[in-house]
Design an enzyme around this catalytic site. Structure first.
Site, PDB file in Angstrom:
ATOM      1  N   LYS A   9       4.299 -13.173  -0.010  1.00  0.00           N
ATOM      2  CA  LYS A   9       5.621 -13.328   0.589  1.00  0.00           C
ATOM      3  C   LYS A   9       5.708 -14.637   1.399  1.00  0.00           C
ATOM      4  O   LYS A   9       4.690 -15.297   1.627  1.00  0.00           O
ATOM      5  CB  LYS A   9       5.905 -12.091   1.459  1.00  0.00           C
ATOM      6  CG  LYS A   9       6.021 -10.782   0.645  1.00  0.00           C
ATOM      7  CD  LYS A   9       6.342  -9.594   1.554  1.00  0.00           C
ATOM      8  CE  LYS A   9       6.539  -8.305   0.768  1.00  0.00           C
ATOM      9  NZ  LYS A   9       6.944  -7.178   1.653  1.00  0.00           N
ATOM     10  N   TYR A  49      14.337  -5.033  -4.860  1.00  0.00           N
ATOM     11  CA  TYR A  49      14.291  -3.991  -3.835  1.00  0.00           C
ATOM     12  C   TYR A  49      15.466  -3.026  -3.982  1.00  0.00           C
ATOM     13  O   TYR A  49      16.029  -2.584  -2.983  1.00  0.00           O
ATOM     14  CB  TYR A  49      14.279  -4.632  -2.440  1.00  0.00           C
ATOM     15  CG  TYR A  49      12.912  -5.136  -2.004  1.00  0.00           C
ATOM     16  CD1 TYR A  49      11.789  -4.302  -1.993  1.00  0.00           C
ATOM     17  CD2 TYR A  49      12.747  -6.442  -1.573  1.00  0.00           C
ATOM     18  CE1 TYR A  49      10.541  -4.765  -1.584  1.00  0.00           C
ATOM     19  CE2 TYR A  49      11.490  -6.908  -1.151  1.00  0.00           C
ATOM     20  CZ  TYR A  49      10.398  -6.052  -1.162  1.00  0.00           C
ATOM     21  OH  TYR A  49       9.160  -6.500  -0.744  1.00  0.00           O
ATOM     22  N   ASN A 113       4.912  -8.785   6.330  1.00  0.00           N
ATOM     23  CA  ASN A 113       3.642  -8.144   5.996  1.00  0.00           C
ATOM     24  C   ASN A 113       2.917  -8.793   4.819  1.00  0.00           C
ATOM     25  O   ASN A 113       2.116  -8.161   4.142  1.00  0.00           O
ATOM     26  CB  ASN A 113       3.847  -6.644   5.779  1.00  0.00           C
ATOM     27  CG  ASN A 113       4.799  -6.358   4.643  1.00  0.00           C
ATOM     28  OD1 ASN A 113       5.284  -7.276   3.983  1.00  0.00           O
ATOM     29  ND2 ASN A 113       5.056  -5.093   4.389  1.00  0.00           N
ATOM     30  N   HIS A 116       3.488  -8.071  -1.406  1.00  0.00           N
ATOM     31  CA  HIS A 116       4.072  -6.933  -2.131  1.00  0.00           C
ATOM     32  C   HIS A 116       3.163  -6.588  -3.300  1.00  0.00           C
ATOM     33  O   HIS A 116       2.621  -7.486  -3.952  1.00  0.00           O
ATOM     34  CB  HIS A 116       5.456  -7.307  -2.694  1.00  0.00           C
ATOM     35  CG  HIS A 116       5.947  -6.331  -3.726  1.00  0.00           C
ATOM     36  ND1 HIS A 116       6.583  -5.165  -3.393  1.00  0.00           N
ATOM     37  CD2 HIS A 116       5.846  -6.320  -5.083  1.00  0.00           C
ATOM     38  CE1 HIS A 116       6.864  -4.484  -4.509  1.00  0.00           C
ATOM     39  NE2 HIS A 116       6.426  -5.164  -5.539  1.00  0.00           N
ATOM     40  N   GLU A 127       9.466  -4.546 -12.391  1.00  0.00           N
ATOM     41  CA  GLU A 127       9.341  -5.733 -11.541  1.00  0.00           C
ATOM     42  C   GLU A 127       8.804  -6.930 -12.331  1.00  0.00           C
ATOM     43  O   GLU A 127       9.290  -8.056 -12.155  1.00  0.00           O
ATOM     44  CB  GLU A 127       8.423  -5.421 -10.357  1.00  0.00           C
ATOM     45  CG  GLU A 127       9.035  -4.399  -9.393  1.00  0.00           C
ATOM     46  CD  GLU A 127       8.055  -3.910  -8.324  1.00  0.00           C
ATOM     47  OE1 GLU A 127       6.908  -4.380  -8.307  1.00  0.00           O
ATOM     48  OE2 GLU A 127       8.466  -3.070  -7.503  1.00  0.00           O
TER      49      GLU A 127
HETATM   50  O1  CDP Z   1       5.719  -2.941   0.667  1.00  0.00           O
HETATM   51  P1  CDP Z   1       5.460  -1.453   0.773  1.00  0.00           P
HETATM   52  O2  CDP Z   1       5.504  -0.772  -0.557  1.00  0.00           O
HETATM   53  O3  CDP Z   1       4.221  -1.170   1.564  1.00  0.00           O
HETATM   54  O4  CDP Z   1       6.659  -0.849   1.657  1.00  0.00           O
HETATM   55  P2  CDP Z   1       8.116  -0.328   1.254  1.00  0.00           P
HETATM   56  O5  CDP Z   1       8.347   0.940   2.013  1.00  0.00           O
HETATM   57  O6  CDP Z   1       8.305  -0.305  -0.216  1.00  0.00           O
HETATM   58  O7  CDP Z   1       9.089  -1.420   1.892  1.00  0.00           O
HETATM   59  C1  CDP Z   1       9.309  -2.651   1.258  1.00  0.00           C
HETATM   60  C2  CDP Z   1       9.239  -3.741   2.303  1.00  0.00           C
HETATM   61  O8  CDP Z   1      10.321  -3.585   3.224  1.00  0.00           O
HETATM   62  C3  CDP Z   1       7.989  -3.694   3.179  1.00  0.00           C
HETATM   63  O9  CDP Z   1       6.884  -4.333   2.554  1.00  0.00           O
HETATM   64  C4  CDP Z   1       8.452  -4.411   4.426  1.00  0.00           C
HETATM   65  O10 CDP Z   1       8.418  -5.833   4.272  1.00  0.00           O
HETATM   66  C5  CDP Z   1       9.919  -3.970   4.513  1.00  0.00           C
HETATM   67  N1  CDP Z   1      10.159  -2.818   5.419  1.00  0.00           N
HETATM   68  C6  CDP Z   1      10.777  -3.032   6.652  1.00  0.00           C
HETATM   69  O11 CDP Z   1      11.094  -4.172   6.982  1.00  0.00           O
HETATM   70  N2  CDP Z   1      11.032  -1.972   7.497  1.00  0.00           N
HETATM   71  C7  CDP Z   1      10.708  -0.712   7.144  1.00  0.00           C
HETATM   72  N3  CDP Z   1      10.982   0.298   7.990  1.00  0.00           N
HETATM   73  C8  CDP Z   1      10.076  -0.471   5.914  1.00  0.00           C
HETATM   74  C9  CDP Z   1       9.811  -1.534   5.071  1.00  0.00           C
HETATM   75 MG    MG Z   2       7.113  -0.508  -1.915  1.00  0.00          MG
END
Ligand code: CDP
Ligand code: MG
Length: 150
Positions: A9, A49, A113, A116, A127
């Protein structure tokens, strides 16, 4: 053979962590079969997303993901989706275990973070098709592959 989409990212690019993260995948023995730098358009962010567009954090996530160049990769190996998810660590870097990419290189409590990784075979296929043309993916064999299985 299973494939996964990985995105380094904008914070990973800006913090000059691309090489370190790619090295982890290479040292693990996971073949990289596609790789390119790009800026994610607002439309592509919405499609990638799609499960999150209605969530309260989405505007911040979209601004982050479209705010600078990213490095997008496809990795290919049996079980690669779960392996990469384990290597990434928990979603929020502040919660992620030491030894994981997010745990070792990040401390943010929220959106930023670093990485992805697809979370299922269905997501990976969807994707990968969003980010890569078929002729951008290289289905080659590593010469050391016999030492990485069995
Ligand atoms: O990336 P990952 O699959 O671990 O998490 P996700 O639940 O699929 O969420 C996608 C992305 O959204 C995360 O990697 C974070 O960058 C962001 N996110 C956020 O900003 N705030 C949250 N409460 C949850 C996710
Ligand atoms: Mg995810």
């Amino acid at each position: 053979m299973e494939r996964t989409l990985v995105i380094l990212k904008p914070d990973a690019v800006q913090r000059q962590l691309m090489g370190k993260v790619i090295s982890r995948f290479e040292e693990k023995g996971l073949p990289i079969v596609a790789c390119k730098m790009m800026t994610i358009s607002p439309e592509l962010a919405d499609r990638h997303y799609e499960a999150h567009t209605a969530k309260p954090f989405y505007p911040g996530l979209k601004a982050y993901m479209t705010g600078g160049p990213v490095l997008v990769l496809v990795l290919q190996a049996e079980g690669v989706i779960a392996m990469v998810r384990k290597m990434m660590g928990a979603t929020f870097a502040s919660d992620a275990e030491p030894g994981t990419i997010r745990g070792d290189y990040g401390c943010a409590k929220g959106t930023f973070n670093l990485i992805h990784g697809s979370d299922s075979p269905e997501a990976a296929q969807r994707e990968i098709e969003l980010f890569f043309e078929k002729n951008e993916i290289f289905d080659y064999k590593l010469t050391n592959q016999c030492w990485l299985k069995a």
